[in-house]
Design an enzyme around this catalytic site. Structure first.
Site, PDB file in Angstrom:
ATOM      1  N   HIS A   1      23.129  24.426  73.915  1.00 27.48           N
ATOM      2  CA  HIS A   1      23.855  23.561  72.951  1.00 27.48           C
ATOM      3  C   HIS A   1      23.187  24.440  71.722  1.00 27.48           C
ATOM      4  O   HIS A   1      22.213  24.842  71.741  1.00 27.48           O
ATOM      5  CB  HIS A   1      23.452  22.095  72.925  1.00 27.48           C
ATOM      6  CG  HIS A   1      24.193  21.567  73.714  1.00 27.48           C
ATOM      7  ND1 HIS A   1      25.460  21.282  74.096  1.00 27.48           N
ATOM      8  CD2 HIS A   1      23.701  20.865  75.001  1.00 27.48           C
ATOM      9  CE1 HIS A   1      25.982  20.819  74.927  1.00 27.48           C
ATOM     10  NE2 HIS A   1      24.694  20.257  75.738  1.00 27.48           N
TER      11      HIS A   1
ATOM     12  N   ASP B   1      22.267  24.492  86.334  1.00 27.84           N
ATOM     13  CA  ASP B   1      22.917  23.587  85.351  1.00 27.84           C
ATOM     14  C   ASP B   1      22.935  24.073  83.736  1.00 27.84           C
ATOM     15  O   ASP B   1      22.701  23.254  83.024  1.00 27.84           O
ATOM     16  CB  ASP B   1      22.732  22.280  85.502  1.00 27.84           C
ATOM     17  CG  ASP B   1      23.907  21.265  84.944  1.00 27.84           C
ATOM     18  OD1 ASP B   1      24.818  21.781  84.178  1.00 27.84           O
ATOM     19  OD2 ASP B   1      23.397  20.050  84.964  1.00 27.84           O
TER      20      ASP B   1
END
Lengths: 309, 423
Positions: free
Chosen positions: B311, B307
Site C-alpha cells: 500500500h 500475502d
C-alpha cells in the site's frame, strides 16, 4: 506539581498523584464557577481549537465554557465544517491546524487512536475528548471528581458500571481511573455488550444486575445506542430496560445513600428509571458542573506546561 | 560436460558442500565439491559460505497492476520478488479491472515478460467470480486458457456455500485448484484486528479466530464431500490448523498456507494503533503463533506464502479504522523465516518444502529439486548477512511493514532463473 505531559490521550498515562493533582486543581477552579464574575485571565492570549469530528453537545460546550472562563480564545471546528468532510485526511487536517499554531487541540473523533494519531503529529497539546470506543479520559476524571466531592476519597468504595461496556470509551477510562484511585470496580451488562478479554480487566464482571448492584456505593449507567439492536446485540429496548435498566428497586440492594451517575445524554426509562434520574441520589447534573471545573484544570495544566518547565 | 554454461562451486546444500553444474538453463549435475571435477564453463561462481536453495515460489501475492500501480506494479513487484528469492509469483485477481477475463490475464503476462524476460515468472490467479462479487462464476475456462493457474476470490470471502461448491466443481473441470480466503464475513465485518484482550482494551472492532475457522470447516467439508482439492489461504490460528489436521488424517484433499507474519508477530503489535500491523486475517495470539509453527513443522500447513499486500504510505497514515489491511512481504519473507531456522523453531528443510516444493506441487509448476533436467532456478543465500528493513532497502513500492527499523539476518546474494542471473 510540574506537569510533564504534552498530551492527554487516556488516564493510563497518569499516576495516582497526577490524577489527584488534576482533581485538586479542578477543586480550585470550581470555586471560580460559583463567582458572580466567572472569568479569570489565566490563559489570556492562548488559543484552543475544539475539533469535534463526531457530534457532541455537552463535552464540546463544557470545554468551550472551560476555555472561555480561563480567558482562552476557543475556536470550534466540526467535521461537517472541516476539510475532513471534503475527503481530507486526518493527517492533513492536523498539519493545517498545526500551521495555525494553537496551544491545544481538544479532539473528539469516531476512530479509536485518533487522539494519539494527532498527538504524534502536532507540537501543541492534544486533549482527547473521546476517541472511538477507546478512551474518554476527561469524562473519567470528571466522574472521579464528582464522586470525591461527595465521598472525600474513592479508596474502598465500590462502583458499578452498567450497560454497554463493549462500545463504551467512558467505561474503559473509568475502569482504569477508578482502580488507580483505589476504588473497586464492577461491570454489568448482557454478554453481547461485554468486550472481549473483559475477564482480564481490573473489575468483577456480572450479567445479573441484581447481583452486581448488591452493596455498590455508586452505579454509573452508560448510554445505550439504538444501533446495538440493529446489530443483533439486543432484542429490543423494552427487554433491555426490564433486564438492565436501573430502577429504585435495584438501588434498594445497593449501599445506603448509593449514588447514580450517567455521562448523558440519558434515555429516560431505558438505562435508568426517570424518577431515579431526578432523585437525590442522582449526580447527573453534578457531573455536568464537575465537567467544566475538570476541563478548566486540564486546559490550565496542559497549556501552561511549557512555562512550568 | 562440455555444454555446461555455469558452475557454482562450494555452495552448501543439505549441509554438504556441493558444485552445481548448469547446462541449457537446466540442472546438469549436483556433485560434492570434494570431487574437484574439471569442468569448462563460460561462467563460474564461487559460492563459499553461501547456502544453495531452490528458487522460491510465492503462491499468494498482490501485484496491484492493473489499477493500483501507485501501490505496486508488475515490474516493481517482480523486482522485489527477484531480490527476495522468489522465482515464481502467483498474483491475486483483485486488480482494477479484476482479473476475470483473458484480456487482463494476457496483459499481466505481457507486462511481466517485458519487465523481467528471464523471470521471476508471473502466474496469474484468476477471479473465482465476476468482479469478485461472488454472484456469478468467472469464465474459468477462458482464464485458464489465457494462463491462470488457480482461482480465488481472495480479498473478498465467498459467503454462500452453494456458490462456493459450484466454483470448486467448475474450477476442477479446468484442472485448477480453488484458493479460499477463509473468513466468515458476518463475523468479521469491519474488523481490523483479532478479537481478544488487546482489541477489548483498545476498543477496536475485531474478528474472532472462529470467523476464520468456521470457513475452514465449511471448505473442508465441501472438499471431503466433492472429493475435490481445496487450498486454504493465509491460515492464522490454532483453531484452523486443528481442523486441517483432522481433515488430513481423514484423507480430505486439503492444502493450506500461512505467512511469515503469522509465525512471528502477535496481536500486541497493533498496540498504539499501528496500521502497519493491520492485516487480514489479523495477527493473532502467542498461542496461535506456536500452533502455526508446529503445523508447519508437521506438514499440516503445506506452504509458506507472503500475502504481499503493498500500500502507499498515505493510505496507511490514517486512523486505524480507515487503514487498508496488508503487509508488504516479498522483500522480507525469506529473511524472516530464516530467522526462525536460526532460532531452531523451523528446520531448513521446512523452508525448502514450504517455500518451494509444496507450492510447485500444489499448483503444478516446474520444480527444482537439483536433479538433472530440473530448471536451474536457484538462489545463493548468505545466512550471515545482516540488514535493516528500511524503505530504501525494500524493492517493493509498498513500504508497509511492521518490521521497518528491524535488523534481519540472511539475504539473497544471487538469484538464478533458467541458469541466468537475475540478481
Amino acid at each position: 506539581m510540574q506537569w510533564r505531559h504534552k498530551d492527554l490521550l487516556d488516564v493510563s498515562q497518569l499516576s495516582a498523584d497526577e490524577a489527584r493533582h488534576v482533581l485538586d486543581t479542578a477543586r480550585y477552579f470550581r470555586e471560580i464557577n460559583s463567582r458572580p464574575v466567572k472569568k479569570v485571565p489565566t490563559l489570556k492570549g492562548r488559543s484552543v481549537v475544539l475539533f469535534f469530528a463526531e457530534p457532541s453537545t455537552r463535552t464540546k460546550t463544557s470545554f468551550d465554557v472551560a476555555g472561555k472562563r480561563l480567558s482562552a480564545d476557543t475556536f470550534s471546528l466540526a467535521k461537517s465544517g472541516s476539510s475532513l468532510s471534503k475527503g481530507e485526511s486526518l493527517k492533513d487536517t492536523a498539519l493545517t491546524l498545526q500551521a495555525m499554531n494553537p496551544d491545544a487541540i481538544v479532539l473528539r473523533h469516531s476512530a479509536g487512536g485518533a487522539a494519539q494519531f494527532m498527538a504524534e503529529r502536532l507540537e501543541c497539546s492534544v486533549i482527547n475528548a473521546g476517541d472511538g470506543r477507546h478512551a474518554h479520559p476527561t469524562q473519567a476524571l470528571l466522574d472521579a471528581f464528582t464522586l470525591t466531592e461527595r465521598w472525600g476519597a474513592l479508596k474502598g468504595r465500590t462502583v458499578l458500571i452498567l450497560g454497554d461496556i463493549a462500545h463504551s470509551r467512558v467505561a474503559r477510562s473509568n475502569v482504569l481511573l477508578l482502580n488507580l484511585l483505589g476504588a473497586r470496580v464492577r461491570l454489568c451488562g448482557p454478554r453481547t455488550l461485554l468486550p472481549p478479554g473483559v475477564d482480564t480487566w481490573e473489575a468483577e464482571v456480572f450479567s445479573d444486575l441484581g447481583k452486581a448492584v448488591r452493596g455498590a456505593d455508586a452505579v454509573m449507567c452508560l448510554r445505550l445506542q439504538l444501533e446495538r439492536m440493529q446489530a443483533g446485540l439486543l432484542p429490543d429496548l423494552r427487554e433491555y430496560s426490564r433486564t438492565f435498566g436501573l430502577g429504585e428497586g435495584h438501588m434498594a440492594q445497593a449501599a445506603p445513600d448509593a449514588l447514580v451517575l450517567h455521562p448523558g445524554p440519558i434515555n429516560r426509562g431505558v438505562e435508568i428509571a426517570s424518577d431515579l434520574a431526578d432523585s437525590g441520589r442522582s449526580m447527573i447534573l453534578d457531573q455536568v458542573a464537575s465537567g467544566v471545573a475538570v476541563r478548566m484544570a486540564l486546559l490550565f495544566l496542559y497549556m501552561t506546561r511549557k512555562s512550568a518547565e | 560436460m562440455s555444454s555446461v554454461s555455469l558452475v557454482v562451486r562450494n555452495a552448501v546444500w543439505k549441509k554438504k558442500k556441493v558444485d552445481l553444474l548448469v547446462a541449457r538453463g537446466r540442472v546438469a549435475a549436483l556433485i560434492p565439491s570434494a570431487r574437484k571435477t574439471r569442468v569448462e564453463a563460460a561462467q563460474e561462481v564461487d559460492a563459499s559460505g553461501l547456502l544453495l536453495l531452490p528458487s522460491l515460489t510465492d503462491c499468494h501475492t498482490h501485484l496491484r497492476e492493473p489499477g493500483f500501480e501507485y501501490k505496486e506494479d508488475i515490474a516493481s513487484g517482480l523486482d522485489a520478488a527477484a531480490h527476495g528469492g522468489f522465482g515464481n509469483v502467483l498474483c491475486m485477481a483483485n486488480t482494477d479491472p479484476v482479473n476475470d477475463n483473458a484480456t487482463v490475464t494476457e496483459r499481466m503476462l505481457d507486462r511481466a515478460r517485458a519487465a523481467w524476460p528471464h523471470g521471476p515468472r508471473l502466474y496469474p490467479i484468476g477471479a473465482l467470480s465476476r468482479g469478485l462479487k461472488a454472484e456469478e462464476l468467472a469464465p474459468m475456462a477462458e482464464l485458464a486458457g489465457a494462463g491462470c493457474v488457480a482461482f480465488s476470490n481472495d480479498g473478498l470471502p465467498v459467503p454462500r456455500a452453494e456458490f462456493f461448491r459450484r466454483a470448486m466443481e467448475y474450477a476442477w473441470d479446468q484442472g485448477k485448484v480453488v484458493i479460499d480466503h477463509c473468513e466468515e464475513p458476518s463475523m468479521a465485518r469491519g474488523a481490523g484486528m483479532n478479537e481478544g484482550v488487546v482489541s477489548g482494551r483498545l476498543g477496536l472492532p475485531a474478528q474472532p479466530d472462529v470467523a476464520e475457522a468456521a470457513q475452514v470447516a465449511r471448505d473442508i467439508l465441501l472438499a471431503d464431500y466433492l472429493k475435490i482439492p481445496i487450498h486454504l489461504a493465509h491460515i492464522s490460528c490454532r483453531r484452523s490448523v486443528e481442523l486441517i489436521a483432522w481433515a488430513k488424517e481423514r484423507g480430505v484433499p486439503v492444502t493450506a498456507e500461512t505467512c511469515p507474519h503469522y509465525l512471528t508477530l502477535t496481536e500486541e503489535r497493533v498496540e498504539g494503533y499501528d496500521t502497519a500491523a493491520k492485516v487480514n486475517p489479523p495477527l493473532r495470539t502467542r498461542d496461535d503463533v506456536e500452533a502455526m509453527l508446529q503445523a508447519l513443522r508437521t506438514g499440516v500447513i503445506d506452504i509458506l506464502a507472503t500475502d504481499h499486500a503493498p500500500h502507499a504510505a498515505h493510505e496507511k497514515e490514517v486512523e486505524f479504522d480507515l487503514a487498508p489491511c496488508g503487509i508488504s512481504g516479498l522483500d522480507t519473507a525469506l529473511s524472516v523465516t530464516w530467522g526462525l531456522v536460526e532460532k531452531k523453531l523451523l528446520a531448513l528443510d521446512d523452508l525448502v518444502r514450504a517455500w518451494s516444493e509444496a507450492p510447485c506441487r500444489v499448483f503444478g509448476l516446474p520444480e527444482n529439486r537439483f536433479q538433472a533436467g530440473d530448471p536451474a532456478d536457484f538462489l545463493l543465500f548468505d545466512p550471515t548477512a545482516a540488514w535493516e528493513v528500511t524503505p530504501e532497502a525494500m524493492r517493493s513500492k509498498g513500504k508497509n511493514t511492521p518490521l521497518l527499523g528491524t535488523r534481519l539476518r540472511g539475504r539473497v546474494a544471487a538469484h538464478f532463473l533458467g541458469g541466468k542471473k537475475v540478481v
